[in-house]
Motif scaffolding. Structure first.
Motif, PDB file in Angstrom:
ATOM      1  N   LEU A 148      41.433 -40.985 111.812  1.00 44.54           N
ATOM      2  CA  LEU A 148      42.706 -41.020 111.085  1.00 44.54           C
ATOM      3  C   LEU A 148      42.570 -40.327 109.734  1.00 44.54           C
ATOM      4  O   LEU A 148      43.469 -39.587 109.307  1.00 44.54           O
ATOM      5  N   ALA A 149      41.446 -40.540 109.053  1.00 43.58           N
ATOM      6  CA  ALA A 149      41.210 -39.884 107.764  1.00 43.58           C
ATOM      7  C   ALA A 149      41.191 -38.363 107.927  1.00 43.58           C
ATOM      8  O   ALA A 149      41.727 -37.628 107.087  1.00 43.58           O
ATOM      9  N   VAL A 150      40.585 -37.897 109.012  1.00 45.76           N
ATOM     10  CA  VAL A 150      40.553 -36.465 109.292  1.00 45.76           C
ATOM     11  C   VAL A 150      41.958 -35.950 109.560  1.00 45.76           C
ATOM     12  O   VAL A 150      42.376 -34.904 109.045  1.00 45.76           O
ATOM     13  N   PHE A 151      42.705 -36.672 110.348  1.00 45.97           N
ATOM     14  CA  PHE A 151      44.069 -36.268 110.693  1.00 45.97           C
ATOM     15  C   PHE A 151      44.950 -36.168 109.451  1.00 45.97           C
ATOM     16  O   PHE A 151      45.763 -35.240 109.316  1.00 45.97           O
ATOM     17  N   ARG A 152      44.778 -37.100 108.524  1.00 51.35           N
ATOM     18  CA  ARG A 152      45.625 -37.112 107.335  1.00 51.35           C
ATOM     19  C   ARG A 152      45.364 -35.896 106.455  1.00 51.35           C
ATOM     20  O   ARG A 152      46.255 -35.440 105.736  1.00 51.35           O
TER      21      ARG A 152
END
Length: 206
Positions: free
Chosen positions: A119-123
């Motif tokens: 999720l951190a990567v996606f954001r």
């Protein structure tokens, strides 16, 4: 039908899943498709996944490594972090002492941390990530255990000619079993059920 239990991984340093970004990506193929034909969308809205270059994958691993480093700081854990690209996907490996709590029982905590890291990567990138997170070599050791489980199930199927139903597993664990079974002749495997009780059935090939 024969029931076969999986030995629990030791909680030591020697040792996807349905979330907003994750598909059941570790369940049979390194793409996000399960052997029994189940697909899940990579991101909200059902956008098609775009090809990602190796430089982009390494960027994802760097973002993930920074995020994991922040978690280690918050938890006051010491660990060495390696970011790399392997098998066409970004990978972050954490090695160090006192990291068992980041793995959890049967890797449950590790799976949750992996989803948070994705999720951190996606954001930051806007791209769904197939990032693989490992802590203390847990996944490598778990693969070895699951290979033995899969081979034992195959032997039972060939000996008795009846399906063998394994206990519920995570997507990562199911992929490990599928890979072993699919490499052997005369047998096939498929997943059944829904998370968190999704499991594999090994049966004679048609």
């Amino acid at each position: 039908m024969t029931e076969t239990s999986i030995p629990r991984a030791e909680q030591s340093l020697d040792e996807e899943e349905t979330a907003t970004l994750a598909v059941d990506g570790d369940d049979t193929e390194d793409d996000e498709t399960e052997a029994d034909g189940d697909d899940t969308e990579a991101a909200a809205g059902g956008r098609e996944k775009k090809a990602v270059g190796e430089s982009d994958l390494f960027r994802q691993s760097e973002i993930a490594a920074d995020y994991v480093e922040g978690l280690l700081d918050i938890l006051d854990y010491d660990g060495d972090i390696d970011e790399l690209v392997a098998g066409g996907r970004p990978v972050v490996e954490v090695v160090g002492a006192r990291l068992q709590n980041m793995v959890g029982q049967r890797g449950a905590t590790l799976e949750a941390l992996q989803e948070l890291t994705r999720l951190a990567v996606f954001r930051q990138t806007g791209t769904p990530s197939r990032l693989l997170l490992d802590v203390g070599g847990y996944r490598a050791n778990r693969r070895k255990e699951l290979a033995a489980v899969a081979k034992n199930a195959v032997e039972k199927v060939k000996e008795y000619g009846e399906p063998v139903r394994l206990e519920a597993m995570s997507a990562f664990e199911r992929k490990c079993v599928h890979d072993v079974v699919n490499a052997m002749s005369g047998v096939e495997s498929e997943s059944e059920g829904v998370e968190p009780n999704r499991r594999i059935v090994v049966r004679p090939a048609d």
